[in-house]
Design an enzyme around this catalytic site. Structure first.
Site, short mmCIF file in Angstrom:
data_model
loop_
_atom_site.label_atom_id
_atom_site.label_comp_id
_atom_site.label_asym_id
_atom_site.label_seq_id
_atom_site.Cartn_x
_atom_site.Cartn_y
_atom_site.Cartn_z
N ARG A 23 58.98 23.00 39.00
CA ARG A 23 58.90 24.49 38.96
C ARG A 23 57.80 25.19 37.97
O ARG A 23 57.53 26.33 38.28
CB ARG A 23 60.30 25.12 38.66
N GLN A 46 60.32 46.14 15.67
CA GLN A 46 59.22 46.61 16.75
C GLN A 46 58.57 45.56 17.61
O GLN A 46 58.23 44.58 16.88
CB GLN A 46 58.28 47.59 16.00
N ARG A 59 39.86 43.18 17.47
CA ARG A 59 40.67 43.97 16.66
C ARG A 59 41.16 43.58 15.17
O ARG A 59 41.32 42.21 15.09
CB ARG A 59 42.06 44.13 17.38
N HIS A 62 43.84 43.98 9.88
CA HIS A 62 44.78 44.79 9.46
C HIS A 62 46.11 44.37 8.93
O HIS A 62 46.62 43.34 9.25
CB HIS A 62 45.40 45.65 10.90
N LYS A 72 54.60 39.66 11.17
CA LYS A 72 54.28 39.78 12.52
C LYS A 72 54.35 38.24 13.03
O LYS A 72 54.20 37.30 12.38
CB LYS A 72 52.84 40.07 12.81
N HIS A 119 45.47 40.57 9.52
CA HIS A 119 45.42 39.99 10.77
C HIS A 119 44.48 40.44 11.86
O HIS A 119 44.41 41.94 11.69
CB HIS A 119 46.91 39.98 11.44
N TYR A 132 53.02 41.35 20.13
CA TYR A 132 53.40 41.44 18.67
C TYR A 132 54.85 41.47 18.58
O TYR A 132 55.37 42.46 19.32
CB TYR A 132 52.69 42.36 18.15
N ASP A 168 37.37 49.87 12.45
CA ASP A 168 37.42 48.48 12.16
C ASP A 168 35.84 47.78 11.60
O ASP A 168 35.70 47.05 10.68
CB ASP A 168 37.65 47.35 13.27
#
Length: 176
Positions: A23, A46, A59, A62, A72, A119, A132, A168
């Site tokens: 599968r 979150q 990105r 941060h 994270k 990150h 995340y 950024d």
């Protein structure tokens, strides 16, 4: 789940243990008991997702400042990214060290990013999605950033970004 320490103190590369059959496969991507057994934080306050239609989207870098530091869990659920961590913690034995690893939907790898560690990522394919899970909610006044190509970090990115936010792109040089 297999946990591998990285060159950054407290940061881990986590590989799911896949159980395959006709599968496809089944794998746990999160297990509170296994995480706790490695002395890691398992609380999740979150969860977020980032979708990036273009290859070469950057990105980061941060993080959130104290007292709102976030841990994270980062995982690429579609496509692939070059994921980078930079240790910015003042008292860390790995201060200013960085770790870079490819995360993809195929390899299923994820990174555990401790608080105080920046990150960021560069998408390696079109239509890339990143998931995340964070230990604390986003707190805008605590949001911080550093420039992706700051010479203080010496990060060897696999390509120049083709899409990056103004914020950024224009962070000043790192000053501890």
């Amino acid at each position: 789940m297999h946990f591998r320490e990285t060159a950054i103190a407290g940061a881990w590369l986590v590989e799911p243990e896949r159980h395959e059959d006709e599968r496809g496969f089944f794998a746990r991507t999160f297990c509170r008991d296994e995480i706790a057994a490695h002395g890691l934080e398992a609380a999740i306050a979150q969860a977020s997702v980032s979708f990036n239609p273009r290859r070469g989207t950057l990105r980061g870098l941060h993080w959130q400042a104290a007292p709102h530091e976030e841990i994270k869990w980062v995982r690429c659920t579609r496509g692939a990214i070059w994921d980078v961590l930079v240790d910015l913690r003042p008292d860390s034995p790995s201060r200013l060290a960085h770790v870079a690893v490819e995360l993809s939907a195929e390899n299923g790898l994820q990174l555990y990013v401790p608080g105080g560690v920046a990150h960021g990522f560069l998408t390696l394919r079109d239509d890339t999605e990143v998931s995340y899970r964070m230990s604390v909610p986003y707190h805008a006044p605590s949001a911080r950033g550093a420039r992706w190509n700051d010479p203080a970090f010496g990060i060897d990115w696999p390509a120049e970004p083709v899409l990056i936010s103004e914020r950024d792109r224009t962070y000043p040089d790192w000053a501890p």
